[in-house]
Design a protein around this motif. Sequence first.
Motif, PDB file in Angstrom:
ATOM      1  N   ARG A 120       0.043  -1.316  -2.103  1.00  0.00           N
ATOM      2  CA  ARG A 120      -0.104   0.417  -3.068  1.00  0.00           C
ATOM      3  C   ARG A 120       0.370  -0.178  -5.086  1.00  0.00           C
ATOM      4  O   ARG A 120       0.444  -1.169  -5.053  1.00  0.00           O
ATOM      5  CB  ARG A 120       1.568   0.727  -2.904  1.00  0.00           C
ATOM      6  CG  ARG A 120       1.603   1.388  -0.835  1.00  0.00           C
ATOM      7  CD  ARG A 120       2.027   2.147  -1.254  1.00  0.00           C
ATOM      8  NE  ARG A 120       2.658   2.489   0.318  1.00  0.00           N
ATOM      9  CZ  ARG A 120       3.056   2.692   0.978  1.00  0.00           C
ATOM     10  NH1 ARG A 120       4.297   3.335   0.989  1.00  0.00           N
ATOM     11  NH2 ARG A 120       3.169   2.663   2.808  1.00  0.00           N
ATOM     12  N   ASP A 122       1.895   1.203  -6.619  1.00  0.00           N
ATOM     13  CA  ASP A 122       3.630   0.908  -7.111  1.00  0.00           C
ATOM     14  C   ASP A 122       4.506   0.730  -8.083  1.00  0.00           C
ATOM     15  O   ASP A 122       3.781  -0.649  -8.100  1.00  0.00           O
ATOM     16  CB  ASP A 122       4.316   0.847  -5.810  1.00  0.00           C
ATOM     17  CG  ASP A 122       5.070   1.843  -4.786  1.00  0.00           C
ATOM     18  OD1 ASP A 122       3.764   2.561  -5.070  1.00  0.00           O
ATOM     19  OD2 ASP A 122       5.350   1.382  -3.940  1.00  0.00           O
ATOM     20  N   GLU A 145      17.066   4.223   3.027  1.00  0.00           N
ATOM     21  CA  GLU A 145      15.477   4.836   4.275  1.00  0.00           C
ATOM     22  C   GLU A 145      15.099   2.774   4.313  1.00  0.00           C
ATOM     23  O   GLU A 145      14.785   2.743   3.961  1.00  0.00           O
ATOM     24  CB  GLU A 145      15.034   5.433   3.178  1.00  0.00           C
ATOM     25  CG  GLU A 145      13.406   5.129   3.911  1.00  0.00           C
ATOM     26  CD  GLU A 145      12.270   5.779   2.865  1.00  0.00           C
ATOM     27  OE1 GLU A 145      12.623   6.440   1.773  1.00  0.00           O
ATOM     28  OE2 GLU A 145      10.850   5.388   3.489  1.00  0.00           O
ATOM     29  N   HIS A 180      -1.149   1.113   4.100  1.00  0.00           N
ATOM     30  CA  HIS A 180      -0.160   1.052   5.053  1.00  0.00           C
ATOM     31  C   HIS A 180      -0.573  -0.105   6.531  1.00  0.00           C
ATOM     32  O   HIS A 180      -1.986   0.293   6.770  1.00  0.00           O
ATOM     33  CB  HIS A 180       0.601   2.416   5.224  1.00  0.00           C
ATOM     34  CG  HIS A 180      -0.384   3.372   5.439  1.00  0.00           C
ATOM     35  ND1 HIS A 180       0.095   5.034   6.120  1.00  0.00           N
ATOM     36  CD2 HIS A 180      -1.710   3.537   6.208  1.00  0.00           C
ATOM     37  CE1 HIS A 180      -0.486   5.755   6.356  1.00  0.00           C
ATOM     38  NE2 HIS A 180      -1.755   4.338   6.222  1.00  0.00           N
ATOM     39  N   SER A 188       7.820  -3.053  -4.446  1.00  0.00           N
ATOM     40  CA  SER A 188       6.677  -4.404  -4.700  1.00  0.00           C
ATOM     41  C   SER A 188       5.269  -2.887  -4.374  1.00  0.00           C
ATOM     42  O   SER A 188       5.232  -2.052  -3.863  1.00  0.00           O
ATOM     43  CB  SER A 188       6.869  -5.119  -3.503  1.00  0.00           C
ATOM     44  OG  SER A 188       5.937  -6.137  -3.808  1.00  0.00           O
ATOM     45  N   SER A 212       0.052   1.592   9.187  1.00  0.00           N
ATOM     46  CA  SER A 212      -0.936   3.109  10.705  1.00  0.00           C
ATOM     47  C   SER A 212      -2.082   2.976  10.698  1.00  0.00           C
ATOM     48  O   SER A 212      -2.822   3.253  11.625  1.00  0.00           O
ATOM     49  CB  SER A 212      -0.709   4.223   9.585  1.00  0.00           C
ATOM     50  OG  SER A 212       1.107   4.636   9.314  1.00  0.00           O
TER      51      SER A 212
HETATM   52  C1  FA5 Z   1       4.366   5.249   5.513  1.00  0.00           C
HETATM   53  O1  FA5 Z   1       3.447   3.729   5.045  1.00  0.00           O
HETATM   54  C2  FA5 Z   1       4.125   5.095   7.231  1.00  0.00           C
HETATM   55  N1  FA5 Z   1       2.811   4.814   6.919  1.00  0.00           N
HETATM   56  C3  FA5 Z   1       5.106   5.211   7.691  1.00  0.00           C
HETATM   57  C4  FA5 Z   1       4.699   6.138   9.304  1.00  0.00           C
HETATM   58  C5  FA5 Z   1       4.310   5.077   9.781  1.00  0.00           C
HETATM   59  C6  FA5 Z   1       5.129   7.278   9.102  1.00  0.00           C
HETATM   60  C7  FA5 Z   1       4.087   5.832  11.313  1.00  0.00           C
HETATM   61  C8  FA5 Z   1       5.176   8.365  10.727  1.00  0.00           C
HETATM   62  C9  FA5 Z   1       4.504   7.182  12.026  1.00  0.00           C
HETATM   63  P1  FA5 Z   1       6.979   5.316   3.668  1.00  0.00           P
HETATM   64  O2  FA5 Z   1       5.982   5.522   2.722  1.00  0.00           O
HETATM   65  O3  FA5 Z   1       7.238   5.824   3.429  1.00  0.00           O
HETATM   66  O4  FA5 Z   1       5.941   5.647   5.002  1.00  0.00           O
HETATM   67  O5  FA5 Z   1       6.455   3.746   3.820  1.00  0.00           O
HETATM   68  C10 FA5 Z   1       6.836   3.441   5.574  1.00  0.00           C
HETATM   69  C11 FA5 Z   1       8.533   2.104   4.957  1.00  0.00           C
HETATM   70  O6  FA5 Z   1       7.612   1.270   4.063  1.00  0.00           O
HETATM   71  C12 FA5 Z   1       9.182   2.542   3.435  1.00  0.00           C
HETATM   72  O7  FA5 Z   1      10.581   3.529   4.829  1.00  0.00           O
HETATM   73  C13 FA5 Z   1      10.079   1.526   3.144  1.00  0.00           C
HETATM   74  O8  FA5 Z   1      10.992   0.712   3.790  1.00  0.00           O
HETATM   75  C14 FA5 Z   1       8.563   0.821   2.941  1.00  0.00           C
HETATM   76  N2  FA5 Z   1       7.985   1.135   1.843  1.00  0.00           N
HETATM   77  C15 FA5 Z   1       7.583   1.911   0.609  1.00  0.00           C
HETATM   78  N3  FA5 Z   1       7.314   1.319   0.100  1.00  0.00           N
HETATM   79  C16 FA5 Z   1       7.594   0.401  -0.267  1.00  0.00           C
HETATM   80  C17 FA5 Z   1       7.172  -0.358  -1.362  1.00  0.00           C
HETATM   81  N4  FA5 Z   1       6.819  -0.478  -2.467  1.00  0.00           N
HETATM   82  N5  FA5 Z   1       7.804  -1.861  -1.167  1.00  0.00           N
HETATM   83  C18 FA5 Z   1       8.675  -2.350  -0.231  1.00  0.00           C
HETATM   84  N6  FA5 Z   1       9.319  -0.970   0.228  1.00  0.00           N
HETATM   85  C19 FA5 Z   1       8.235   0.543   0.814  1.00  0.00           C
END
Ligand code: FA5
Length: 333
Positions: A198, A200, A272, A170, A207, A172
């Motif tokens: 990731r 995934d 989301e 991420h 993706s 972050s």
């Molecule tokens: C995070 O990655 C956290 N770092 C976000 C965050 C930042 C929270 C700062 C708090 C403070 P998450 O795993 O939910 O969170 O991913 C964030 C967004 O990335 C999701 O809402 C989604 O829109 C997108 N996302 C996550 N996984 C995938 C994926 N495999 N493919 C495409 N988009 C994705």
Amino acid sequence: MRERLTSLQDEAAIAIANAESLDALRELKVKYLGKKGELTSVLRGMGSLPPEERPVIGGLANEIRAQLDLLIAEKESAFEEAALNEQLATETIDVTLPGTPVKLGSIHPLNLVIEQLEDVFIGMGFEIAEGPEVETDQYNFEALNLPKEHPARDMQDSFYITPETLLRTHTSSVQVRTLEKKEGHVPVRIICPGKVYRRDDDDATHSHQFTQVEGLVVDRGVSMSELNGVLLALIEKMFGEGTEMRLRPSYFPFTEPSVEVDIYHPEKGWVEILGAGMVHPRVLEKAGYNPERYSGFAFGIGVERIAMLKYDVDDIRHFYNNDLRFLRQFRSE
Ligand code: FA5
């Protein structure tokens, strides 16, 4: 000898006047004025002249040479000019003919969305930060309150390069890098767009490589309502006024409280688009900010999810296949 020279002069002048090409002219130059040419051979006989006549004849010969040189040069430039005129006449360019079309590309929809997000946040006083895609475990997890063996690491299955290096899961990781760079100074107000990775399984909405835009604000007295306001402004700018947004309680080890943000799409329902929350005091502390004095919020936007909603794309894989039929639809943006 004088007569020989003048008759040579007359003969050469006529020949030059009658020359029909540049080549013929060059041959005449060699014939009359060259080292083995006729003028030279007449002058070779100078030795037999009485000494007082030699300078007179020599002077005459020089005059004749100069005059013939001039005639040749004039004729040469006349030929050259004629050749140029002919070339200009035959090679004229018809400027009214249609040109060869240049194939223009289009901006990739993910870059379009990133540019739009950047505009929105720059308008709200954010700066753009960057960080590496090959990241240390420290910045990707450890400093974000995710020690090894923490169960929440399972939320983001990772591609490790060495036990301590991985492809960032991420954006972050840029939070801590930014805070360290700022060395305890406020305000911190950045966004960071970039690729993340990731393990995934790929499907229509997931993706193994995708794009996020991280946001981080740290200052005195930053509150959850400010986060709410920034998110509302973002969603209205990206999707139009009146777009419905909902915050769901969630869990991230680096924010407390944490939320996930959905927006409402008439056909797809609630989707989301990002995770967010108030920066966890432990994250601030580890990066050298006193959590008693400062607070902050952070968010991580899924760029593909925004692009899918905004442009009605039904499968995330369209973004990565480089199919021109798909990409050309974004030409006029
Ligand atoms: C995070 O990655 C956290 N770092 C976000 C965050 C930042 C929270 C700062 C708090 C403070 P998450 O795993 O939910 O969170 O991913 C964030 C967004 O990335 C999701 O809402 C989604 O829109 C997108 N996302 C996550 N996984 C995938 C994926 N495999 N493919 C495409 N988009 C994705």
